[in-house]
Scaffold this motif. Structure first.
Motif, mmCIF file in Angstrom:
data_model
loop_
_atom_site.group_PDB
_atom_site.id
_atom_site.type_symbol
_atom_site.label_atom_id
_atom_site.label_comp_id
_atom_site.label_asym_id
_atom_site.label_seq_id
_atom_site.Cartn_x
_atom_site.Cartn_y
_atom_site.Cartn_z
ATOM 1 N N UNK A 26 0.870 -1.184 0.000
ATOM 2 C CA UNK A 26 0.000 0.000 0.000
ATOM 3 C C UNK A 26 0.901 1.227 0.000
ATOM 4 N N UNK A 28 0.688 4.450 0.820
ATOM 5 C CA UNK A 28 0.860 5.327 1.979
ATOM 6 C C UNK A 28 1.549 4.586 3.118
ATOM 7 N N UNK A 29 1.319 3.296 3.194
ATOM 8 C CA UNK A 29 1.978 2.550 4.275
ATOM 9 C C UNK A 29 3.453 2.388 3.979
ATOM 10 N N UNK A 32 4.624 6.233 4.572
ATOM 11 C CA UNK A 32 4.329 6.872 5.863
ATOM 12 C C UNK A 32 4.329 5.928 7.033
ATOM 13 N N UNK A 33 4.585 4.662 6.785
ATOM 14 C CA UNK A 33 4.685 3.785 7.933
ATOM 15 C C UNK A 33 5.992 3.018 7.922
#
Lengths: 185, 555
Positions: A26, A28-29, A32-33
């Motif tokens: 994913x 954004x993951x 941002x993760x």
């Protein structure tokens, strides 16, 4: 030292192929993760290096500015859309990601943050505020797919992720205008 | 400085309670226990109806009763108690409220009352039987939502008042740690403020929609905004309850507090991790992808971690205190605990209830397990254990010393005994009810449904024996409610005059120094905001452009 061991364990966990591929699936993951967590793992491992190589940090990062620059440069590099594609398609770049984020971002950040003045800290926040806002607008507004590996809808989500991060930083900076920590400490 | 502090503390103790501050807490507690009385009665009515033993009159419908019961006990009972209790704590530990803060909390009080009256009118008129979750597309009368706006504004006034009070104290006590009870209060008010922002946004989405200015509403978005608040509210009660366990209970049993650092870390973790937990209330909602739901299991279980730390800390305090009093053997310390003291017994049962309650909560946050229990009476059983036992009993335990303290009266032996009996009755009633609800939920009985046999369907008839237990439990509970309300008002107005102690436990003598970073609230809040942003951005962006729904009146 316990912290450094936890940092190492966390780092190993993050680079396990199933964990890494789940997080990279994913957009954004991925950005941002996975990336911030790699930074945090390095942040936790930092005391080990500070203890083992005090002379190195003393020589290269005496006042903390070089470290914070390294932090900003590497972070900016990893916010370029192209780099995510590279990490997914070229094994060497993926390895570079796993090395650069903990050791060239997390470690210098921990070493520098204690050394730099409040002004530099705020400058760092402002740089990221600008960077995140710009990236947010880019990812939301771009009519094209910026990464080969991710759809445009995911790109919009990531854009909003950037905007919300920027908003959080903005709220923090604004409260600094009204609240002087020196009044309380 | 230390000497000045000592003198001040002694002066405070000698002067007792500031009467103006006491009036604030007493007013809040009056509303709390009136809400308990009315809400509890409605609860009994519902339990009897649900068991098929009692038919509601034609002018009162089941969902009306359910809405009022939920709103009174979930919102009014808890919020008023929390604010009254923490303001008493702020006044006691920070040397009295400053006049500005007093004014703010009074404005907040009347705003909440006004808002509540506005919300109750349409409920009584059967124009707002939307239950306490007021999920769109069910639409109540606009008056109901205007009422909610004032309740939220009132809560904000109370929160800002607390922030002003704390900031003022810290300016005058540079470099010192906030007293632990006020630290808990700060955490709770930070959560109250930030979690009510999403629900305020939701209400401002609903108002133009019920007024007809907007044709449709984004249902998924409004549900998500509601639970960002709803779940945090649950944890606000919990944080309030554990403030009693960490700070008050050790003193009551004659021991010392568990590590100060750990206590503060628990507060900070709960502040940071809480708001995103709301997603597990939406596991069955469409429109959120499986991956996101799976990820949110981590967020929810993250809240379980500080809870386990708390469980460890509590039993460690019990054991240390017991051993200091000469207990022998592995469990000998249990005998040394003051079982006859309601100030201990009620919070203790509350803690024990949290073991199954927490375990049930973990079941519900787990995607696969939740499929079985979602929207069944199991859920209702769960929050009757958490709110009805863990939180309510802790609050009751507090009322037995705090109400007499702020009223300049004392807790007599007789009232203590009454408290012990109330606690036992409450425990029996709530256990009957909660266990029966859990079991019948597993058998498929739905929540939020008026009594029906579904045309004498065999499965539905099979629920009846369990539902009878709701009525039995409810009957025990109403007796306990009446006794508790009587005790609260007796202690406020009738008990013999005197001075009751505000039991705040000290740290261990050899305690290690708490690091100062725990006091840096701006940083805690920044991290909290980032965590919230990380959690919400994916699903909320997914909801953009979803088709909306016009308002529905389903009752």
């Amino acid at each position: 030292m316990t912290q450094a061991i936890f940092g190492l364990l966390f780092f190993v966990f993050l680079i396990l192929p199933p964990v890494a591929s789940l997080m990279e699936s994913i957009m954004i993951i991925h950005m941002h993760m996975q990336m911030p967590l790699l930074v945090i793992s390095g942040f936790l491992m930092a005391p080990f290096f500070q203890k083992k190589l005090p002379a190195f940090f003393e020589k290269w990062n005496q006042i903390g500015i070089p470290g914070i620059f390294l932090f900003i440069i590497i972070m900016s590099y990893w916010s370029i859309p192209r780099t995510m594609d590279d990490a997914l398609t070229i094994q060497a770049v993926e390895i570079f990601k796993f090395i650069s984020l903990p050791f060239l971002v997390g470690v210098p950040l921990r070493d520098s943050w204690a050394k730099i003045s409040t002004v530099w800290k705020n400058i760092t926040f402002i740089i990221f505020l600008i960077l995140f806002t710009a990236m947010g607008i880019l990812y939301i507004a771009s009519p094209d797919q910026l990464c080969n590996n991710y759809l445009r809808t995911e790109q919009v989500t990531l854009g909003w992720g950037f905007i919300t991060m920027a908003a959080a930083i903005l709220i923090y900076l604004v409260q600094l205008l009204f609240i002087n920590p020196a009044d309380y400490e | 400085m230390a000497l000045a502090e000592t003198i001040k503390t002694k002066a405070n103790n000698a002067l007792g309670v500031n009467p103006q501050d006491a009036k604030i807490s007493k007013s809040y507690f009056t509303v709390t226990f009136l809400a308990l009385l009315i809400g509890g009665t409605l609860g009994l009515v519902q339990g009897l109806n649900r068991a098929g033993l009692f038919e509601l009159p034609s002018w009162l419908n089941y969902y009306q009763v359910l809405t009022a019961h939920g709103l009174l006990l979930i919102l009014v009972f808890t919020a008023f108690f929390t604010i009254g209790y923490f303001y008493a704590g702020l006044s006691h530990t920070l040397g009295g409220l400053i006049p500005k803060v007093r004014k703010m909390v009074w404005i907040g009080f009347w705003m909440k009352i006004f808002g509540f009256v506005l919300a109750v009118i349409p409920i009584l008129m059967n124009e707002a039987s939307v239950m306490y979750t007021f999920y769109p597309p069910m639409a109540a009368s606009p008056l109901f939502y205007f009422g909610l706006v004032f309740i939220v504004l009132g809560v904000w006034m109370a929160a800002f008042g607390a922030f002003v009070q704390v900031a003022n104290w810290r300016k005058n006590h540079k470099g010192q740690h906030l007293p632990i009870l006020s630290f808990f209060a700060t955490g709770v008010f930070v959560l109250l403020f930030f979690s009510s922002i999403p629900v305020a946004i939701e209400v401002f989405m609903i108002i133009p929609w019920v007024l007809g200015w907007m044709e449709t509403i984004n249902v998924m978005l409004s549900r998500t905004l509601f639970w960002a608040f709803g779940h945090t509210l649950v944890n606000i009660w919990y944080l309030t309850a554990i403030s009693v366990w960490y700070v008050i209970v050790p003193k009551v049993i004659g021991g010392r507090r568990f590590s100060d650092t750990l206590t503060r870390v628990v507060v900070i973790l709960l502040v940071i991790l809480n708001i995103p937990g709301g997603f597990h209330h939406q596991i069955i909602d469409p429109g959120i992808s499986e991956t996101i739901k799976y990820m949110h299991v981590f967020m929810s279980l993250a809240v379980g971690f500080p809870s386990l730390m708390t469980a460890y800390a509590m039993f460690s305090v019990f054991e240390r205190t017991g051993r200091a009093k000469g207990a022998k053997g592995l469990f000998g310390f249990f005998k040394k605990l003051p079982w006859g003291d309601v100030r201990f017994l009620a919070p203790f049962i509350a803690m024990v209830a949290f073991i199954p309650a927490g375990a049930g909560g973990i079941v519900q946050t787990t995607n696969q397990l939740d499929q079985v229990v979602h929207n069944s009476l199991w859920i209702v059983g769960h929050f009757h254990l958490t709110l009805g036992m863990t939180v309510a009993l802790t609050f009751f335990g507090v009322s037995y010393w705090l109400i007499p303290r702020i009223s300049g009266r004392i807790l007599t032996k007789k009232m203590n005994k009454m408290g012990v009996i109330t606690t036992i009755l409450w425990t029996i009633g709530m256990s009957f009810m909660a266990i029966a609800m859990h079991l019948v939920g597993l058998l498929g009985s739905p929540r939020r449904t008026s009594y029906t046999t579904y045309g004498d369907n065999a499965t539905a008839l099979g629920w009846d024996p369990y539902l009878i237990f709701l009525a039995i439990g409810g009957t025990f509970l109403i007796v306990a409610v009446i006794m508790q309300v009587y005790s609260a008002f007796h202690l406020m107005f009738r008990a013999p005059k005197g001075e009751e102690e505000f039991p705040i436990a000290e740290e261990e003598e050899d305690a290690s120094k708490t690091p100062f970073w725990t006091e840096r609230w701006s940083r805690t809040i920044l991290i909290m905001l980032i965590v919230v942003a990380m959690a919400y951005v994916i699903p909320i962006v997914d909801f953009i452009g979803d088709p909306g729904s016009p308002p529905w009146k389903t009752w």
